[in-house]
Structures are given as structure tokens and as C-alpha cells.
Design an enzyme around this catalytic site. Structure first.
Site, PDB file in Angstrom:
ATOM      1  N   TYR A  43       0.844  -1.210   0.000  1.00 49.23           N
ATOM      2  CA  TYR A  43       0.000   0.000   0.000  1.00 49.23           C
ATOM      3  C   TYR A  43       0.876   1.255   0.000  1.00 49.23           C
ATOM      4  CZ  TYR A  43      -3.028   3.554   2.251  1.00 49.23           C
ATOM      5  OH  TYR A  43      -3.699   4.700   2.585  1.00 49.23           O
TER       6      TYR A  43
ATOM      7  N   LYS B 132       1.063   4.272  -2.776  1.00 53.04           N
ATOM      8  CA  LYS B 132       0.826   5.686  -2.443  1.00 53.04           C
ATOM      9  C   LYS B 132       2.009   6.544  -2.909  1.00 53.04           C
ATOM     10  CE  LYS B 132      -3.280   5.988  -0.651  1.00 53.04           C
ATOM     11  NZ  LYS B 132      -4.320   6.621  -1.489  1.00 53.04           N
TER      12      LYS B 132
HETATM   13  N1  LIG Z   1      -7.794   6.048   7.058  1.00 53.98           N
HETATM   14  C1  LIG Z   1      -6.525   6.457   7.048  1.00 53.98           C
HETATM   15  O1  LIG Z   1      -5.812   6.391   8.065  1.00 53.98           O
HETATM   16  C2  LIG Z   1      -5.932   7.037   5.804  1.00 53.98           C
HETATM   17  C3  LIG Z   1      -4.691   7.700   5.933  1.00 53.98           C
HETATM   18  C4  LIG Z   1      -4.115   8.221   4.811  1.00 53.98           C
HETATM   19  C5  LIG Z   1      -4.747   8.137   3.590  1.00 53.98           C
HETATM   20  N2  LIG Z   1      -5.945   7.490   3.484  1.00 53.98           N
HETATM   21  C6  LIG Z   1      -6.556   7.417   2.152  1.00 53.98           C
HETATM   22  O2  LIG Z   1      -7.849   7.965   2.207  1.00 53.98           O
HETATM   23  C7  LIG Z   1      -8.691   7.339   1.246  1.00 53.98           C
HETATM   24  C8  LIG Z   1      -9.923   6.794   1.938  1.00 53.98           C
HETATM   25  O3  LIG Z   1      -9.516   6.010   3.035  1.00 53.98           O
HETATM   26  P1  LIG Z   1     -10.579   5.448   4.089  1.00 53.98           P
HETATM   27  O4  LIG Z   1      -9.843   5.174   5.342  1.00 53.98           O
HETATM   28  O5  LIG Z   1     -11.789   6.298   4.089  1.00 53.98           O
HETATM   29  O6  LIG Z   1     -10.897   4.050   3.394  1.00 53.98           O
HETATM   30  P2  LIG Z   1     -12.193   3.108   3.406  1.00 53.98           P
HETATM   31  O7  LIG Z   1     -13.089   3.466   4.536  1.00 53.98           O
HETATM   32  O8  LIG Z   1     -11.643   1.741   3.294  1.00 53.98           O
HETATM   33  O9  LIG Z   1     -12.932   3.514   2.069  1.00 53.98           O
HETATM   34  C9  LIG Z   1     -12.361   3.253   0.820  1.00 53.98           C
HETATM   35  C10 LIG Z   1     -13.389   3.647  -0.209  1.00 53.98           C
HETATM   36  O10 LIG Z   1     -12.821   3.438  -1.496  1.00 53.98           O
HETATM   37  C11 LIG Z   1     -13.722   2.657  -2.247  1.00 53.98           C
HETATM   38  N3  LIG Z   1     -13.058   1.916  -3.311  1.00 53.98           N
HETATM   39  C12 LIG Z   1     -12.060   1.014  -3.224  1.00 53.98           C
HETATM   40  N4  LIG Z   1     -11.739   0.566  -4.458  1.00 53.98           N
HETATM   41  C13 LIG Z   1     -12.561   1.199  -5.323  1.00 53.98           C
HETATM   42  C14 LIG Z   1     -12.719   1.176  -6.723  1.00 53.98           C
HETATM   43  N5  LIG Z   1     -11.969   0.380  -7.506  1.00 53.98           N
HETATM   44  N6  LIG Z   1     -13.645   1.979  -7.295  1.00 53.98           N
HETATM   45  C15 LIG Z   1     -14.412   2.786  -6.527  1.00 53.98           C
HETATM   46  N7  LIG Z   1     -14.337   2.842  -5.195  1.00 53.98           N
HETATM   47  C16 LIG Z   1     -13.407   2.057  -4.595  1.00 53.98           C
HETATM   48  C17 LIG Z   1     -14.382   1.741  -1.223  1.00 53.98           C
HETATM   49  O11 LIG Z   1     -15.553   1.176  -1.775  1.00 53.98           O
HETATM   50  P3  LIG Z   1     -16.081  -0.301  -1.322  1.00 53.98           P
HETATM   51  O12 LIG Z   1     -16.875  -0.089  -0.066  1.00 53.98           O
HETATM   52  O13 LIG Z   1     -16.893  -0.737  -2.491  1.00 53.98           O
HETATM   53  O14 LIG Z   1     -14.856  -1.148  -1.084  1.00 53.98           O
HETATM   54  C18 LIG Z   1     -14.643   2.779  -0.133  1.00 53.98           C
HETATM   55  O15 LIG Z   1     -15.761   3.553  -0.436  1.00 53.98           O
HETATM   56  C19 LIG Z   1      -7.837   6.246   0.586  1.00 53.98           C
HETATM   57  O16 LIG Z   1      -7.277   6.760  -0.602  1.00 53.98           O
HETATM   58  C20 LIG Z   1      -6.737   6.003   1.621  1.00 53.98           C
HETATM   59  O17 LIG Z   1      -5.572   5.518   1.025  1.00 53.98           O
HETATM   60  C21 LIG Z   1      -6.552   6.944   4.567  1.00 53.98           C
END
Ligand SMILES: NC(=O)c1ccc[n+]([C@@H]2O[C@H](COP(=O)([O-])OP(=O)(O)OC[C@H]3O[C@@H](n4cnc5c(N)ncnc54)[C@H](OP(=O)(O)O)[C@@H]3O)[C@@H](O)[C@H]2O)c1
Length: 236
Positions: A141, A145
Site C-alpha cells: 500500500y 501511495k
Molecule cells: N484512514 C486512514 O488512516 C488514511 C490515511 C491516509 C490516507 N488514506 C486514504 O484515504 C482514502 C480513503 O480512506 P478510508 O480510510 O476512508 O478508506 P475506506 O473506509 O476503506 O474507504 C475506501 C473507499 O474506497 C472505495 N473503493 C475502493 N476501491 C474502489 C474502486 N476500484 N472503485 C471505486 N471505489 C473504490 C471503497 O468502496 P467499497 O466499499 O466498495 O470497497 C470505499 O468507499 C484512501 O485513498 C486512503 O488511502 C486513509
């Protein structure tokens, strides 16, 4: 970039940070296309819900055909469960690159002409501080990124002439269910005081976007970027 009266498309709005983006953009007076692979799971009153899988070109094209009035694209959606680069499942590693890198790129390629026609607008790519470090148990991952960061810098350069602001949102740790589940699975203790709520990181992102920032960092991301000058390290 003014959000009041703008039209935004957000990917991955059925949960987590994407859900919060759609909610707060509506609150700030934007029209919002709230997209998801499973649109039936999107519950955001006032948003226009679209089906969108960013790794499926026909799905991306279909969304672009409908959302011709977009002037803000929020590339939030991504798979995050990559695992180990050396011993992990290669398909899971490919999925990391497919969603974080090629999915984001497919969205940008489809929407760049729309943004140009609508006055330039803005793109926000949701990266991660792990792009500048790595993370125990999820090195695939982190590497994806890093690639997405390079993509963001390249696209910013290429779209400058059409007046599109390309911003990187770089969160450290955000307390979505995905992060909490990962920490529990790996037996990792989340450091105290650094995990932001989704609402906090999105507020920071939208304030940064309104201010025209090209990199929007939370405190852990600031610290991680500063540490790039030293030896490579892992977050946690
Ligand atoms: N949480 C953290 O600590 C953190 C920190 C830094 C960066 N981020 C970044 O923030 C973003 C969101 O993270 P989050 O924690 O909110 O993640 P999350 O709750 O796991 O949500 C991920 C979202 O992306 C969707 N998704 C995955 N693959 C997809 C695809 N091929 N097409 C369309 N939608 C897709 C998922 O849909 P489904 O429900 O259908 O799977 C879900 O709606 C990501 O880019 C992550 O890398 C998160």
C-alpha cells in the site's frame, strides 16, 4: 477555489473519508456527485449518486458522460489492504497499483477535458503520509501511495496550462473503520493524539482547497515529509 456553487465529484463515498467529503462539500454549498461501486450503500441526502468503479474504464467513461458540469474532482477511492511486497499475494499488490495509481489516473484522464471546459477547476488526490515512509504489514500500500504522489506531481505540471489546480491531500492516520481494523489485525497500537477524525481531515482538505494549496498535510504528514531528509523509516 470557491466551493459555494461549485460542482464536485467524489469517489468512494459509501464510507470513510469519501463519505465525509461528500457531506462537507454539500454543506459548503457545492453540488455533489457521490460515487461508489455499490451506489445502493450511499446515504447522503442532497447528493446525486452515481455508480463508479475507478478500475473499470467503461464505468469511468459512463460517469464522465453524466457529470459534464464537474469542476472539482476528489480522487479518494482506493483499496488499502496491500500486504507484504515480498511474501504477499501478487494479485493484492497489483490491486494496490490498479486502484491507487491507474484508477486515479483513469479518473484524471476522463475528467481533465471536462475541468478545462468548466474553467480549470481543481483535482484533489487523497494520498497518505506512508507515501513518504512505509508501513509495517502494508508495504504494498505504501509503495502504491508513493507512485500516486509521483503521479500527482506530474499531472499538476501537465494541467497547469489549462488552469487546473492539482492538490495532494496527505493524511497521516484517520480513524476510519478500515484503519481501526488494520491496527487490530496487525496488533499495532495507534500512537496517541495523532489519529484524526474523518471530519477533521476533510475540513483541513476543503480549507486548503479554498485557499488554493497544492499540498495539504496534517501534522503527522508534516513530520513524515520532514523526515525524508533522514534515513528511510516506517510509520508506527
Ligand atoms: N484512514 C486512514 O488512516 C488514511 C490515511 C491516509 C490516507 N488514506 C486514504 O484515504 C482514502 C480513503 O480512506 P478510508 O480510510 O476512508 O478508506 P475506506 O473506509 O476503506 O474507504 C475506501 C473507499 O474506497 C472505495 N473503493 C475502493 N476501491 C474502489 C474502486 N476500484 N472503485 C471505486 N471505489 C473504490 C471503497 O468502496 P467499497 O466499499 O466498495 O470497497 C470505499 O468507499 C484512501 O485513498 C486512503 O488511502 C486513509
Amino acid at each position: 477555489m470557491k466551493l459555494q456553487g461549485a460542482t464536485a465529484l467524489v469517489t468512494g463515498t459509501n464510507r470513510g473519508i469519501g463519505h465525509e467529503f461528500a457531506r462537507q462539500l454539500l454543506h459548503r454549498g457545492a453540488k455533489v456527485y457521490a460515487t461508489a461501486r455499490r451506489p445502493e450503500l450511499v446515504d447522503i441526502p442532497g447528493a446525486e449518486v452515481l455508480r463508479l468503479d475507478i478500475t473499470d474504464q467503461s464505468s469511468v467513461d459512463a460517469a464522465a458522460e453524466v457529470a459534464q458540469d464537474v469542476d472539482i474532482l476528489i480522487n479518494n477511492a482506493a483499496s488499502t489492504a496491500g500486504g507484504s511486497l515480498v511474501t504477499g499475494d501478487l494479485d493484492a499488490i497489483r490491486l494496490m497499483i490498479d486502484s491507487n495509481y491507474y484508477g486515479t489516473l483513469a479518473m484524471i484522464r476522463a475528467f481533465a477535458p471536462i475541468l478545462a471546459r468548466n474553467g480549470g477547476g481543481a483535482i484533489v488526490n487523497v494520498l497518505s503520509a506512508v507515501a513518504w515512509a512505509t508501513v509495517e504489514g502494508n508495504t504494498a500500500y505504501a509503495a502504491a501511495k508513493s507512485a500516486q504522489w509521483g503521479l500527482t506531481n506530474g499531472v499538476r505540471l501537465e494541467l497547469a496550462s489549462q488552469g487546473t489546480l492539482v492538490a495532494a491531500l496527505v493524511p497521516g492516520l484517520v480513524g476510519t473503520q478500515t484503519l481501526l481494523d488494520f491496527a487490530e489485525r496487525e496488533g499495532l497500537e495507534l500512537p496517541e493524539g495523532v489519529v484524526l477524525e474523518p471530519a477533521e481531515i476533510v475540513r483541513l482538505a476543503l480549507d486548503g482547497l479554498e485557499a488554493g494549496s497544492i499540498e495539504i498535510l496534517d501534522p503527522l504528514a508534516v513530520e513524515t515529509k520532514a523526515a525524508l531528509a533522514g534515513p528511510p523509516r516506517a510509520i508506527f
